[in-house]
Design an enzyme around this catalytic site. Sequence first.
Site, PDB file in Angstrom:
ATOM      1  N   ASP A  17       6.226   7.148  -2.037  1.00  0.00           N
ATOM      2  CA  ASP A  17       4.904   6.701  -1.590  1.00  0.00           C
ATOM      3  C   ASP A  17       4.909   6.359  -0.099  1.00  0.00           C
ATOM      4  O   ASP A  17       5.918   5.905   0.434  1.00  0.00           O
ATOM      5  CB  ASP A  17       4.517   5.461  -2.408  1.00  0.00           C
ATOM      6  CG  ASP A  17       3.033   5.174  -2.340  1.00  0.00           C
ATOM      7  OD1 ASP A  17       2.279   6.010  -1.811  1.00  0.00           O
ATOM      8  OD2 ASP A  17       2.619   4.100  -2.812  1.00  0.00           O
ATOM      9  N   ASN A  65      -3.528  13.217  -8.477  1.00  0.00           N
ATOM     10  CA  ASN A  65      -3.510  13.615  -7.061  1.00  0.00           C
ATOM     11  C   ASN A  65      -4.459  14.786  -6.766  1.00  0.00           C
ATOM     12  O   ASN A  65      -4.795  15.037  -5.609  1.00  0.00           O
ATOM     13  CB  ASN A  65      -2.093  13.979  -6.591  1.00  0.00           C
ATOM     14  CG  ASN A  65      -1.183  12.785  -6.414  1.00  0.00           C
ATOM     15  OD1 ASN A  65       0.029  12.891  -6.543  1.00  0.00           O
ATOM     16  ND2 ASN A  65      -1.756  11.623  -6.109  1.00  0.00           N
TER      17      ASN A  65
HETATM   18  C1  FPP Z   1       2.596   9.746  -1.721  1.00  0.00           C
HETATM   19  O1  FPP Z   1       2.281   9.311  -0.396  1.00  0.00           O
HETATM   20  C2  FPP Z   1       3.153  11.079  -1.679  1.00  0.00           C
HETATM   21  C3  FPP Z   1       2.642  12.187  -2.331  1.00  0.00           C
HETATM   22  C4  FPP Z   1       1.428  12.151  -3.172  1.00  0.00           C
HETATM   23  C5  FPP Z   1       3.296  13.490  -2.198  1.00  0.00           C
HETATM   24  C6  FPP Z   1       4.805  13.425  -2.176  1.00  0.00           C
HETATM   25  C7  FPP Z   1       5.301  14.745  -1.785  1.00  0.00           C
HETATM   26  C8  FPP Z   1       6.357  14.999  -0.985  1.00  0.00           C
HETATM   27  C9  FPP Z   1       7.290  13.969  -0.445  1.00  0.00           C
HETATM   28  C10 FPP Z   1       6.653  16.405  -0.603  1.00  0.00           C
HETATM   29  C11 FPP Z   1       7.319  17.188  -1.649  1.00  0.00           C
HETATM   30  C12 FPP Z   1       6.446  17.561  -2.785  1.00  0.00           C
HETATM   31  C13 FPP Z   1       5.591  18.619  -2.867  1.00  0.00           C
HETATM   32  C14 FPP Z   1       4.652  18.763  -4.022  1.00  0.00           C
HETATM   33  C15 FPP Z   1       5.564  19.655  -1.836  1.00  0.00           C
HETATM   34  P1  FPP Z   1       0.752   9.107  -0.050  1.00  0.00           P
HETATM   35  O2  FPP Z   1       0.189  10.392   0.444  1.00  0.00           O
HETATM   36  O3  FPP Z   1       0.038   8.556  -1.251  1.00  0.00           O
HETATM   37  O4  FPP Z   1       0.851   8.052   1.102  1.00  0.00           O
HETATM   38  P2  FPP Z   1      -0.197   6.896   1.385  1.00  0.00           P
HETATM   39  O5  FPP Z   1      -0.183   6.005   0.181  1.00  0.00           O
HETATM   40  O6  FPP Z   1       0.354   6.244   2.593  1.00  0.00           O
HETATM   41  O7  FPP Z   1      -1.524   7.548   1.618  1.00  0.00           O
END
Ligand code: FPP
Length: 244
Positions: A17, A65
């Site tokens: 996250d 998501n």
């Molecule tokens: C959460 O951070 C992260 C995700 C929803 C995606 C995680 C994916 C990767 C690390 C890349 C590898 C995976 C794929 C499918 C290519 P967030 O976007 O929710 O961060 P935030 O809470 O700060 O907005």
Amino acid sequence: MDYKDLKIPNHVGIIMDGNGRWAKERGMSRSKGHEAGFENLKKLSEYIYSKGVKVLSIYAFSTENFKRSKQEVDFLMNLFENKFKEYSNRLKEKNVKIVFSGKKEAPLPNGVIRIMNEIEEDTKDRTDGILNICINYGGHLEIVEATKKISALVRDGKLSLDDITEENFYHYLFQDLPPIDFLIRTSGEIRISNFMLYQLSYAEMYFPKIYFPAFDEDCFDEAILAYNKRDRRFGGIKDENTNH
Ligand code: FPP
């Protein structure tokens, strides 16, 4: 760090996250955050296997998501389609098999499903570790799907009710993996967010206030030190002579 005298969790789960916030703090787009998260995953996972962890489960994309903007969803799907093959080849050195948990169907793009199948096929004979990638995944969904598989077997006379146990229920989940020993969720949020609910029952949990792209090897060392301070009792008591 030397892990010689430390307890090593057999199965580690990571909720990756904070990619978006990491990027925002640096004046970059959310996409750049996901790119940085993916680069970190590549390095970190190799380190984790080199320390003796056998199974690593990561939350890459939940069913929820898909509610994000089309631009962000498309970016993540393209990242997967274009970059994951190379990553799976890299894991060959560690002899790590890749499996996927989640529904391999729309709204996942066909190209993504094709790459998932190819990666599973290419890596299936690797025996030193498992990388379980949760994509189009939800924990409730996984339990409901398992219940449907079991119900169909019972209906068709292939399984009796008495043969369904807490232990063999794992067999009907998306992947038949051991329970998670240690869950890490980066970014400071203290939630499970529908991640591997059945497998997490007795996991120790760790919530560092660090965004995933910055959660490096040193951070993992610190996490393992914290894990080693935990007293895992699985519902029992530590010292049978304790006075009450
Ligand atoms: C959460 O951070 C992260 C995700 C929803 C995606 C995680 C994916 C990767 C690390 C890349 C590898 C995976 C794929 C499918 C290519 P967030 O976007 O929710 O961060 P935030 O809470 O700060 O907005």
